[in-house]
Design an enzyme around this catalytic site. Sequence first.
Site, PDB file in Angstrom:
ATOM      1  N   THR A 191       0.837  -1.196   0.000  1.00  0.00           N
ATOM      2  CA  THR A 191       0.000   0.000   0.000  1.00  0.00           C
ATOM      3  C   THR A 191       0.874   1.250   0.000  1.00  0.00           C
ATOM      4  O   THR A 191       2.002   1.236   0.482  1.00  0.00           O
ATOM      5  CB  THR A 191      -0.953   0.026   1.216  1.00  0.00           C
ATOM      6  OG1 THR A 191      -1.791   1.180   1.133  1.00  0.00           O
ATOM      7  CG2 THR A 191      -0.177   0.057   2.528  1.00  0.00           C
ATOM      8  N   ARG A 192       0.326   2.329  -0.552  1.00  0.00           N
ATOM      9  CA  ARG A 192       0.955   3.647  -0.470  1.00  0.00           C
ATOM     10  C   ARG A 192      -0.001   4.637   0.190  1.00  0.00           C
ATOM     11  O   ARG A 192       0.268   5.836   0.240  1.00  0.00           O
ATOM     12  CB  ARG A 192       1.357   4.159  -1.854  1.00  0.00           C
ATOM     13  CG  ARG A 192       0.247   4.255  -2.856  1.00  0.00           C
ATOM     14  CD  ARG A 192       0.705   4.923  -4.148  1.00  0.00           C
ATOM     15  NE  ARG A 192      -0.088   6.078  -4.462  1.00  0.00           N
ATOM     16  CZ  ARG A 192      -1.245   6.044  -5.127  1.00  0.00           C
ATOM     17  NH1 ARG A 192      -1.742   4.893  -5.544  1.00  0.00           N
ATOM     18  NH2 ARG A 192      -1.902   7.162  -5.369  1.00  0.00           N
ATOM     19  N   ASN A 193      -1.127   4.117   0.688  1.00  0.00           N
ATOM     20  CA  ASN A 193      -2.162   4.942   1.292  1.00  0.00           C
ATOM     21  C   ASN A 193      -2.417   4.504   2.731  1.00  0.00           C
ATOM     22  O   ASN A 193      -2.023   3.409   3.131  1.00  0.00           O
ATOM     23  CB  ASN A 193      -3.471   4.819   0.495  1.00  0.00           C
ATOM     24  CG  ASN A 193      -3.342   5.370  -0.910  1.00  0.00           C
ATOM     25  OD1 ASN A 193      -2.886   6.493  -1.097  1.00  0.00           O
ATOM     26  ND2 ASN A 193      -3.730   4.585  -1.902  1.00  0.00           N
TER      27      ASN A 193
END
Length: 568
Positions: A191-193
Amino acid sequence: MANSPHGGVLKDLLAGDAPRHDELAAEAETLPAIVLSERQLCDLELIMNGGFSPLEGFMTQKDFDGVCENCRLADGHLFSMPITLDASQQVISDSNLKPGSRVTLRDFRDDRNLAILTIEEKEAKLVFGGDPEHPAIKYFNTKVEDFYIGGKIEAVNKLNHYDYVALRYSPAELRVHFDKLGWTRVVAFQTRNPMHRAHRELTVRAARARQANVLIHPVVGLTKPGDIDHFTRVRAYQALLPRYPNGMAVLGLLPLAMRMGGPREAIWHAIIRKNHGATHFIVGRDHAGPGKNSKGEEFYGPYDAQHAVEKYREELGIEVVEFQQVTYLPDTDEYKPKDEVPAGIKTLDISGTELRNRLRTGAHIPEWFSYPEVVKILLRESSPPRATQGFTIFLTGYMNSGKDAIARALQVTLNQQGGRSVTLLLGDTVRHELSSELGFSAEDRHTNVQRIAFVAGELTRAGAAVIAAPIAPYERSRKAAREAVSGLGGSFFLVHVNTPLEYCEKTDKRGIYAKARRGEIKGFTGVDDPYEAPENADLVVDVSKQSVRSIVHEIILMLESEGYFDRL
């Protein structure tokens, strides 16, 4: 037992070259050096610690071509993303770099020598087509230097990190950690969120179905401009961890520079997680998608990434867990993949855009969507109340269009309003204080605007109101300025002071236009250099038809409608 690395051997160059450390460190001091950018540092770290196994350096032409054409290295191994080192013509010439040369790779942050590269090839940068709105194409067109140099790496020192050090596991360290915990089946989640309840439910479902544990493995290198910073995200991940059953999940940070490459990126991510010891990898909807292209369409289909990893399932050697988007069922207070929800059943969702709007405005975020402790962190750290946030008002127009008068009047009005500091960046002031060495060529004009954008972005991020008033005649410069400020989390409002050129000339009391018409001043905007009208101005005004007072009032109303002043 952890999964075997991609290619069969973990290419841990730091461990392999450790016996020669003193020798390599001494040699590195004598060699010419290339100072690496942030993205290059991310790539180097994962080359040196084995995260990019089977790579042992930056790609040569054969590897690069094979990866671009059919996701294959020259030796036949599957690899989907080009990993290259670019250098400018000046660096190549100054250091006389050529095949056979050895060069030190240095960290721009602390000037430490990190590795020695033995150059096998030097090639001119290829020219790629593609939609200019794709982050990878945009980076290639604006950041990548003239030449690629490829060759094997010898590790000298590991990169220094000063944030979340205990969570930064190398592949070898993570494998040891899994062994210590007795984990034999590990589902990795990329994930980057920030993660919310749906992500927790999705990962627990995946672990339950495979009798596995969960590795939450977020990217903390370079992600997409405008993403929430990794400091805030990691605090949110840490707050989420207790919501998992005790002993089910571990948090580890990945120093990856994402390319937002959709299907290819999904394959790459699977390889990286395999190298870190994971046995399973979750690929969800629109994995690593960059958003919309210049036509307003998605770059990739929502499940293209899943189809790509399915194609190479056997060769990847890591079981890919494919998930549909999950949705909330309020009647039963549970989440389910959308393809498992019977027709007619009520569902609730909050899109990423809506969530950002709610965070920005302080609107309610229900507990069915996210946990209160996560929301509290996001509201406090990434989305303070709009009335306390900074913003940039960027006025553009011809010389003597009235933008300076508007800027000064707006500064006074905002100072009277109070609540935040106000900074004025007039064109002449910036030219004198920040850009005195620049001329008026197209490139120098662009550089000047980018300097203004840098200052504005940093001040805006700190909560200030910034009023910038350069001529900024080129669309690419204004667009880059918007991206620079927005990329730091600030709001950017472009005001086109569309006063006609004839009016600007007629009211020019300093006679500058007259000098330009007589040829005494060259490259003057509106005379012998073009002004490109903005394509997406947030507000268009005209001093020949409106008073400065009324224009300032329009700007204030625009800011008020966006919530930048306290509402009682």
